[in-house]
Design a protein around this motif. Structure first.
Motif, PDB file in Angstrom:
ATOM      1  N   SER A 133      77.621   0.560  57.015  1.00  0.00           N
ATOM      2  CA  SER A 133      76.483  -0.190  56.479  1.00  0.00           C
ATOM      3  C   SER A 133      75.161   0.561  56.620  1.00  0.00           C
ATOM      4  O   SER A 133      74.277   0.395  55.817  1.00  0.00           O
ATOM      5  CB  SER A 133      76.370  -1.554  57.158  1.00  0.00           C
ATOM      6  N   ASN A 134      75.036   1.376  57.641  1.00  0.00           N
ATOM      7  CA  ASN A 134      73.753   2.039  57.902  1.00  0.00           C
ATOM      8  C   ASN A 134      73.779   3.547  57.730  1.00  0.00           C
ATOM      9  O   ASN A 134      72.763   4.194  57.854  1.00  0.00           O
ATOM     10  CB  ASN A 134      73.274   1.719  59.319  1.00  0.00           C
ATOM     11  N   GLY A 135      74.939   4.127  57.502  1.00  0.00           N
ATOM     12  CA  GLY A 135      75.037   5.565  57.319  1.00  0.00           C
ATOM     13  C   GLY A 135      74.626   6.336  58.559  1.00  0.00           C
ATOM     14  O   GLY A 135      74.665   5.829  59.682  1.00  0.00           O
ATOM     15  N   ALA A 136      74.197   7.569  58.352  1.00  0.00           N
ATOM     16  CA  ALA A 136      73.856   8.474  59.458  1.00  0.00           C
ATOM     17  C   ALA A 136      72.687   7.967  60.286  1.00  0.00           C
ATOM     18  O   ALA A 136      72.587   8.279  61.466  1.00  0.00           O
ATOM     19  CB  ALA A 136      73.548   9.862  58.911  1.00  0.00           C
ATOM     20  N   GLU A 137      71.819   7.157  59.684  1.00  0.00           N
ATOM     21  CA  GLU A 137      70.653   6.655  60.431  1.00  0.00           C
ATOM     22  C   GLU A 137      71.076   5.851  61.654  1.00  0.00           C
ATOM     23  O   GLU A 137      70.380   5.821  62.659  1.00  0.00           O
ATOM     24  CB  GLU A 137      69.764   5.759  59.553  1.00  0.00           C
ATOM     25  N   ALA A 138      72.231   5.193  61.560  1.00  0.00           N
ATOM     26  CA  ALA A 138      72.699   4.368  62.677  1.00  0.00           C
ATOM     27  C   ALA A 138      72.940   5.210  63.921  1.00  0.00           C
ATOM     28  O   ALA A 138      72.820   4.718  65.034  1.00  0.00           O
ATOM     29  CB  ALA A 138      73.984   3.636  62.295  1.00  0.00           C
ATOM     30  N   GLN A 175      68.898   6.005  69.389  1.00  0.00           N
ATOM     31  CA  GLN A 175      69.605   5.968  70.670  1.00  0.00           C
ATOM     32  C   GLN A 175      69.784   4.546  71.196  1.00  0.00           C
ATOM     33  O   GLN A 175      70.842   4.193  71.702  1.00  0.00           O
ATOM     34  CB  GLN A 175      68.867   6.824  71.704  1.00  0.00           C
ATOM     35  N   GLU A 176      68.734   3.736  71.111  1.00  0.00           N
ATOM     36  CA  GLU A 176      68.835   2.358  71.609  1.00  0.00           C
ATOM     37  C   GLU A 176      69.856   1.558  70.807  1.00  0.00           C
ATOM     38  O   GLU A 176      70.613   0.772  71.361  1.00  0.00           O
ATOM     39  CB  GLU A 176      67.467   1.686  71.582  1.00  0.00           C
ATOM     40  N   LYS A 177      69.880   1.764  69.496  1.00  0.00           N
ATOM     41  CA  LYS A 177      70.832   1.056  68.651  1.00  0.00           C
ATOM     42  C   LYS A 177      72.253   1.503  68.984  1.00  0.00           C
ATOM     43  O   LYS A 177      73.173   0.688  69.007  1.00  0.00           O
ATOM     44  CB  LYS A 177      70.526   1.316  67.178  1.00  0.00           C
ATOM     45  N   GLU A 196      74.595  -1.479  69.918  1.00  0.00           N
ATOM     46  CA  GLU A 196      75.565  -1.921  68.921  1.00  0.00           C
ATOM     47  C   GLU A 196      76.877  -1.140  68.942  1.00  0.00           C
ATOM     48  O   GLU A 196      77.948  -1.733  68.997  1.00  0.00           O
ATOM     49  CB  GLU A 196      74.944  -1.848  67.528  1.00  0.00           C
ATOM     50  N   LEU A 197      76.777   0.175  68.883  1.00  0.00           N
ATOM     51  CA  LEU A 197      78.008   0.957  68.773  1.00  0.00           C
ATOM     52  C   LEU A 197      78.831   0.875  70.059  1.00  0.00           C
ATOM     53  O   LEU A 197      80.050   0.740  70.006  1.00  0.00           O
ATOM     54  CB  LEU A 197      77.702   2.409  68.423  1.00  0.00           C
TER      55      LEU A 197
END
Length: 180
Positions: A79-84, A88-90, A94-95
């Motif tokens: 859903s967010n591609g490489a930006e995800a 670092q916080e995300k 999330e991951l």
């Protein structure tokens, strides 16, 4: 109807291995610090064939081969591609949550784990000579393992701060699993 057989794509390449001088001396230590890694071990390039196992992924097991393929599509990446992977916080929020869920979901079947703790990640898209700037890690150009036995124990002691809990965990089978 005849099923098409998958075409293998084996690759002939050079892998750099530690060059053991053969005199019984210990290898030069690798130092891993917060902002720098020093690894000046001599390397020996070896030409080898890397076998494409795409069509045989189901035949590998953790017990027999030390690795196993599991199929999972990350909603975060799709859903967010490489930006995800840049935030670092995300990544941590999330991951890690999603990876822990995938590993927990298969833990009882593959490892027998009763507890899973996601603790680290690497996005390799920096320069190949990244050792002086570990915040932008690029690819490694040598054969390596991500954790030694002592390194895995160090991570356990760092992440689980209760000494009694660490002692209890170390009395049982435990390990570090890479997810890629």
């Amino acid at each position: 109807m005849e099923t098409e057989k998958a075409v293998r794509h084996d690759l002939i390449t050079t892998i750099n291995y530690f060059h053991d001088p053969g005199d019984g001396s210990a290898p030069m230590p690798v130092y891993v610090g917060k902002d720098q890694v020093t690894n000046k071990r001599p390397m020996l390039p070896v030409t080898t064939t890397v076998t494409d196992v795409t069509s045989d992924q189901g035949s590998f097991t953790l017990d027999r081969n030390g690795f196993q393929y599991l199929k999972h599509v990350s909603e975060l990446a799709t859903s967010n591609g490489a930006e995800a992977f840049a935030d670092q916080e995300k990544m941590q929020r999330e991951l890690f949550f999603r990876v822990r869920g995938v590993v927990e979901g298969c833990a009882s079947a593959f490892t027998g784990a009763s507890r899973v703790f996601a603790f680290d990640h690497r996005v390799r898209r920096g320069p190949s000579d990244w050792h002086d700037n570990v915040r932008h890690r690029g690819p490694l150009h040598r054969a390596h393992v991500d954790q030694s036995y002592a390194g895995a124990e160090m991570v356990l002691r760092e992440k689980v701060t209760d000494a009694d809990e660490v002692w209890g965990l170390m009395q049982r089978k435990w390990g570090i699993v890479n997810v890629g």
